[in-house]
Design an enzyme around this catalytic site. Structure first.
Site, PDB file in Angstrom:
ATOM      1  N   CYS A 104       2.323  11.056  26.903  1.00 44.70           N
ATOM      2  CA  CYS A 104       2.412   9.716  26.320  1.00 44.70           C
ATOM      3  C   CYS A 104       1.439   9.537  25.160  1.00 44.70           C
ATOM      4  CB  CYS A 104       2.121   8.684  27.401  1.00 44.70           C
ATOM      5  SG  CYS A 104       2.001   7.013  26.774  1.00 44.70           S
TER       6      CYS A 104
ATOM      7  N   ASN B  49      11.392  12.312  24.998  1.00 44.78           N
ATOM      8  CA  ASN B  49      11.290  12.408  23.539  1.00 44.78           C
ATOM      9  C   ASN B  49      10.074  13.261  23.233  1.00 44.78           C
ATOM     10  OD1 ASN B  49      13.425  10.778  22.890  1.00 44.78           O
ATOM     11  ND2 ASN B  49      12.190   8.942  22.616  1.00 44.78           N
TER      12      ASN B  49
ATOM     13  N   CYS C 243      11.261  -4.716  25.208  1.00 48.39           N
ATOM     14  CA  CYS C 243      10.268  -3.870  25.876  1.00 48.39           C
ATOM     15  C   CYS C 243       8.926  -4.229  25.254  1.00 48.39           C
ATOM     16  CB  CYS C 243      10.618  -2.402  25.626  1.00 48.39           C
ATOM     17  SG  CYS C 243       9.336  -1.285  26.196  1.00 48.39           S
TER      18      CYS C 243
ATOM     19  N   GLY D 124       0.458   0.557  27.669  1.00 44.51           N
ATOM     20  CA  GLY D 124      -0.333  -0.093  28.711  1.00 44.51           C
ATOM     21  C   GLY D 124       0.281   0.042  30.084  1.00 44.51           C
ATOM     22  N   GLU D 125      -0.583  -0.055  31.080  1.00 48.09           N
ATOM     23  CA  GLU D 125      -0.155  -0.063  32.488  1.00 48.09           C
ATOM     24  C   GLU D 125      -0.256  -1.517  32.953  1.00 48.09           C
ATOM     25  OE1 GLU D 125       0.934   1.801  35.366  1.00 48.09           O
ATOM     26  OE2 GLU D 125       0.670  -0.230  36.136  1.00 48.09           O
TER      27      GLU D 125
HETATM   28  S1  SF4 Z   1       0.874   4.441  32.144  1.00 47.14           S
HETATM   29 FE1  SF4 Z   1      -0.123   4.456  30.143  1.00 47.14          FE
HETATM   30  S2  SF4 Z   1      -0.392   6.625  29.660  1.00 47.14           S
HETATM   31 FE2  SF4 Z   1       1.126   6.500  31.304  1.00 47.14          FE
HETATM   32  S3  SF4 Z   1       3.145   6.416  30.240  1.00 47.14           S
HETATM   33 FE3  SF4 Z   1       2.506   4.293  30.581  1.00 47.14          FE
HETATM   34  S4  SF4 Z   1       1.439   3.723  28.696  1.00 47.14           S
HETATM   35 FE4  SF4 Z   1       1.556   5.934  28.722  1.00 47.14          FE
END
Ligand code: SF4
Length: 357
Positions: A121, A299, A107, A168-169
């Site tokens: 998150c 979690n 991952c 990150g997205e």
């Molecule tokens: S998109 Fe960004 S803020 Fe949303 S769960 Fe994923 S890493 Fe976290």
């Protein structure tokens, strides 16, 4: 003035060969460099089948993305290993290796931080710091591969599956992520099958539609986490921009284009999105759509606003979905003892006095 060095780990094999030709060297030298890089060699001087003159030219033109392990945490059952990695600019990212029956899965992170602001998150607490480069994503795979093969001879096969679910997205770092996917799949690098790659998005509809047109048969996982817009807006700011219906339509478009089933991720939060009515609402939304739902008991993060659902509620939710004909898996809860929620371990590290970078 010195020229900026190019990160060679972010280049396709043909680009490396072209680079060698530009140095008046032969193309096969490029192949040798690629071989070394994907064996995990991080210093041109250790590429010992190359003449010193070529190594010198390489040093003058290229660099190799720095992704150095600074901490490694293993879960009690040794099935999950989380790595904390230091980048060249002193930012820290993390990646996790999970051992499954069908092979090792990595991952990985695609950004330092994240600007999506999902309230459950940890990765987004500092906002987006920067996008990761192609080389820094590849560096995570190579770090994990090297560590796995050093750890145990029988695990020499290394990473077989990749999920883009760390911090990150991925669709917010679109171009770098696309190049990384093509690079990691390339037969001269690691040759990881697209079918063994999953990209997870919080529901960036335009990015999902664009991805559908790339012709990469990877699995798309959509973090839904709510059965309607109202719930999603409470926990995911992105829900103000993209409605549940639009996200599901984009998922259907992805399926039409690629033939790949969509996975919906649904993190269960006590009395927020885990009611029977939510399961029923989901059943209506996804009726007849060949997809899969991963139910994930959340979690609890530090200062977290949400509580983990009780076993009773998890079971009722899951059973209701199944009774509506949906395919559901309760995700194996990995690495809770090592900080399983994304970003958690990094924060734990930075909270220790003296551990700053
Ligand atoms: S998109 Fe960004 S803020 Fe949303 S769960 Fe994923 S890493 Fe976290």
């Amino acid at each position: 003035m010195t020229n900026k060095l190019i990160d060679i780990l972010g280049l396709m094999p043909y680009e490396i060969e072209e680079g060698l030709l530009e140095m008046d060297e032969q193309a096969f030298r490029g192949k040798q460099v690629v071989n070394w890089l994907y064996k995990g060699v991080k210093d041109f001087d250790n590429m010992n089948n190359l003449p010193k003159t070529i190594r010198k030219k390489l040093r003058e033109k290229y660099t190799i993305a720095k992704v150095d392990e600074i901490e490694k945490h293993q879960s009690d059952n040794s099935e999950t290993t989380k790595y904390l990695c230091l980048l060249d600019d002193h930012n820290i990212i993390e990646c996790v290796v999970m051992k499954y029956r069908y092979g090792n899965t990595l991952c990985l992170s695609t950004q330092v931080g994240c600007r999506m602001g999902c309230s459950f998150c940890e990765s987004t607490k500092q906002g987006l710091v920067r996008n990761l480069t192609v080389g820094e994503m590849m560096g995570q795979v190579l770090l994990a591969n090297t560590d796995i093969s050093e750890d145990n001879e029988s695990e020499k096969r290394g990473i077989r599956n990749i999920v883009l679910m760390g911090s990150g997205e991925p669709l917010d770092n679109y171009d770098n992520v696309m190049k990384f996917l093509r690079l990691v799949h390339h037969p001269d690098t690691l040759g990881i099958s697209y079918r063994n790659i999953t990209l997870s998005t919080c529901g960036l509809v335009p990015g999902m539609r664009k991805l559908a047109q790339e012709g990469l048969p990877i699995t798309l996982a959509i973090s839904l986490h709510g059965s309607n817009d109202e719930i999603r807006r409470k926990i995911m700011p992105v829900a103000s921009a993209y409605k549940v219906n639009d996200i599901i339509e984009a998922g259907k478009y992805y399926f039409e284009k690629t033939g790949r089933r969509i996975t919906f991720e649904y993190a269960l939060m006590d009395h927020l999105n885990d009611g029977m009515d939510n399961a029923e609402e989901l059943g209506v939304l996804l009726k007849g759509f060949p997809c899969h739902i991963n139910v994930i008991p959340i979690n609890e993060i530090q200062d977290g606003l949400y509580k983990r659902s009780t076993e009773n509620r998890i079971e009722t939710f899951t059973k209701t979905l199944e009774s509506l004909g949906l395919q559901v898996t309760r995700r194996r809860e990995l690495g809770e003892d090592i900080g399983g929620a994304c970003g958690q371990l990094k924060r734990g590290y930075l909270d220790v006095p003296g551990n700053s970078f």
